[in-house]
Design a protein around this motif. Structure first.
Motif, PDB file in Angstrom:
ATOM      1  N   ALA A 140       0.839  -1.200   0.000  1.00 16.04           N
ATOM      2  CA  ALA A 140       0.000   0.000   0.000  1.00 16.04           C
ATOM      3  C   ALA A 140       0.873   1.249   0.000  1.00 16.04           C
ATOM      4  CB  ALA A 140      -0.907  -0.001   1.224  1.00 16.04           C
ATOM      5  N   SER A 141       0.326   2.307  -0.576  1.00 23.18           N
ATOM      6  CA  SER A 141       0.997   3.601  -0.583  1.00 23.18           C
ATOM      7  C   SER A 141      -0.003   4.681  -0.195  1.00 23.18           C
ATOM      8  CB  SER A 141       1.574   3.912  -1.967  1.00 23.18           C
ATOM      9  OG  SER A 141       2.108   5.227  -1.994  1.00 23.18           O
ATOM     10  N   HIS A 142       0.460   5.629   0.602  1.00 20.09           N
ATOM     11  CA  HIS A 142      -0.379   6.744   1.037  1.00 20.09           C
ATOM     12  C   HIS A 142       0.043   8.049   0.381  1.00 20.09           C
ATOM     13  CE1 HIS A 142      -2.005   3.999   3.993  1.00 20.09           C
ATOM     14  NE2 HIS A 142      -0.764   3.708   4.361  1.00 20.09           N
ATOM     15  N   ASP A 143       0.964   7.976  -0.596  1.00 22.60           N
ATOM     16  CA  ASP A 143       1.485   9.204  -1.217  1.00 22.60           C
ATOM     17  C   ASP A 143       1.716   9.023  -2.722  1.00 22.60           C
ATOM     18  OD1 ASP A 143       3.693   7.541  -1.168  1.00 22.60           O
ATOM     19  OD2 ASP A 143       4.858   8.794   0.198  1.00 22.60           O
ATOM     20  N   ARG A 144       0.726   8.438  -3.396  1.00 19.35           N
ATOM     21  CA  ARG A 144       0.772   8.245  -4.851  1.00 19.35           C
ATOM     22  C   ARG A 144       1.946   7.373  -5.309  1.00 19.35           C
ATOM     23  NH1 ARG A 144      -0.466  14.383  -5.759  1.00 19.35           N
ATOM     24  NH2 ARG A 144      -2.740  14.346  -5.872  1.00 19.35           N
ATOM     25  N   GLY A 145       2.359   6.434  -4.495  1.00 24.09           N
ATOM     26  CA  GLY A 145       3.401   5.499  -4.883  1.00 24.09           C
ATOM     27  C   GLY A 145       4.820   5.968  -4.648  1.00 24.09           C
ATOM     28  N   GLN A 146       4.994   7.094  -3.989  1.00 22.22           N
ATOM     29  CA  GLN A 146       6.362   7.540  -3.701  1.00 22.22           C
ATOM     30  C   GLN A 146       7.016   6.657  -2.645  1.00 22.22           C
ATOM     31  OE1 GLN A 146       6.926  11.879  -3.459  1.00 22.22           O
ATOM     32  NE2 GLN A 146       4.805  12.026  -4.138  1.00 22.22           N
ATOM     33  N   THR A 147       6.228   6.185  -1.693  1.00 22.68           N
ATOM     34  CA  THR A 147       6.702   5.217  -0.699  1.00 22.68           C
ATOM     35  C   THR A 147       5.653   4.116  -0.581  1.00 22.68           C
ATOM     36  OG1 THR A 147       5.698   6.411   1.161  1.00 22.68           O
ATOM     37  CG2 THR A 147       7.993   6.944   0.616  1.00 22.68           C
ATOM     38  N   TRP A 148       6.091   2.926  -0.173  1.00 21.60           N
ATOM     39  CA  TRP A 148       5.208   1.761  -0.091  1.00 21.60           C
ATOM     40  C   TRP A 148       5.389   1.035   1.231  1.00 21.60           C
ATOM     41  CZ3 TRP A 148       1.726   0.783  -3.906  1.00 21.60           C
ATOM     42  CH2 TRP A 148       1.923   1.445  -5.126  1.00 21.60           C
ATOM     43  N   SER A 149       4.322   0.368   1.670  1.00 24.58           N
ATOM     44  CA  SER A 149       4.432  -0.518   2.819  1.00 24.58           C
ATOM     45  C   SER A 149       5.222  -1.758   2.398  1.00 24.58           C
ATOM     46  CB  SER A 149       3.033  -0.940   3.298  1.00 24.58           C
ATOM     47  OG  SER A 149       2.400  -1.756   2.320  1.00 24.58           O
ATOM     48  N   THR A 150       5.683  -2.515   3.364  1.00 28.56           N
ATOM     49  CA  THR A 150       6.356  -3.774   3.059  1.00 28.56           C
ATOM     50  C   THR A 150       5.340  -4.726   2.442  1.00 28.56           C
ATOM     51  OG1 THR A 150       7.849  -3.461   4.922  1.00 28.56           O
ATOM     52  CG2 THR A 150       7.631  -5.705   4.067  1.00 28.56           C
ATOM     53  N   PRO A 151       5.651  -5.347   1.297  1.00 30.60           N
ATOM     54  CA  PRO A 151       4.702  -6.272   0.670  1.00 30.60           C
ATOM     55  C   PRO A 151       4.321  -7.415   1.620  1.00 30.60           C
ATOM     56  CG  PRO A 151       6.447  -5.718  -0.872  1.00 30.60           C
ATOM     57  CD  PRO A 151       6.864  -5.168   0.468  1.00 30.60           C
TER      58      PRO A 151
END
Length: 174
Positions: A140-151
């Motif tokens: 998941a990302s909360h900033d348009r894909g600039q950072t992501w949660s661990t898969p």
């Protein structure tokens, strides 16, 4: 911005035989389309096969792709914040290349603000894909894909050890 006679844009994306995918946008409900615009940077992507385009409430366009793995070796999404005129590849760290023959990751966008963390300005996006071991994973990302949660492996609890064509659907933002 919305067209004066039709409030919603319609996008059409091709899975070209050429090295890149192209998308075009209609502002009149699909009666006419603008020019096809390459979505991916050819230095970053090695193929044109992609998943289904999704558009967030704020107009951000997301197109998932498994083969845009350069330079990181990860899967990801092309993100456009200018109505599909340009796209930026945003890869998911830890997603790796898919198992050979397994393609088409999926992206979903939180549909409303229920559960959205305070201060978050965009809706959460969820990226579902097939890992190189064949298992379904999601980040998941909360900033348009600039950072992501661990898969996370989302099939393990159900005993799923091999999958293809993941589909991700989102409701509330949490």
């Amino acid at each position: 911005p919305p067209h004066p006679t039709y409030a919603n844009a319609v996008y059409y994306c091709t899975q070209n035989i050429a090295p890149e995918a192209e998308c075009s946008r209609s502002d009149d409900g699909g009666l006419t389309y603008g020019p096809a615009i390459p979505v991916y940077n050819l230095q970053a992507c090695s193929g044109s096969i992609h998943g289904h385009l999704k558009v967030a409430r704020d107009g951000t366009v997301y197109l998932p792709n498994y083969s845009c793995t350069l330079p990181t070796g990860n899967q990801g999404v092309a993100v456009s914040t200018d109505n599909g005129i340009t796209g930026t590849e945003r890869n998911v760290p830890g997603s790796g290349s898919p198992k050979p023959g397994l393609v088409d990751p999926s992206v979903a966008v939180g549909l409303n603000d229920v559960g959205k963390p305070g201060g978050q300005t965009t809706n959460t996006i969820y990226f579902g894909y097939i890992d190189n071991d064949g298992t379904p994973k999601i980040a998941a990302s909360h900033d348009r894909g600039q950072t992501w949660s661990t898969p996370q492996n989302v099939g393990g609890v159900f005993g799923i050890v091999n999958s293809t064509f993941p589909v991700v659907v989102a409701g509330d933002d949490n």
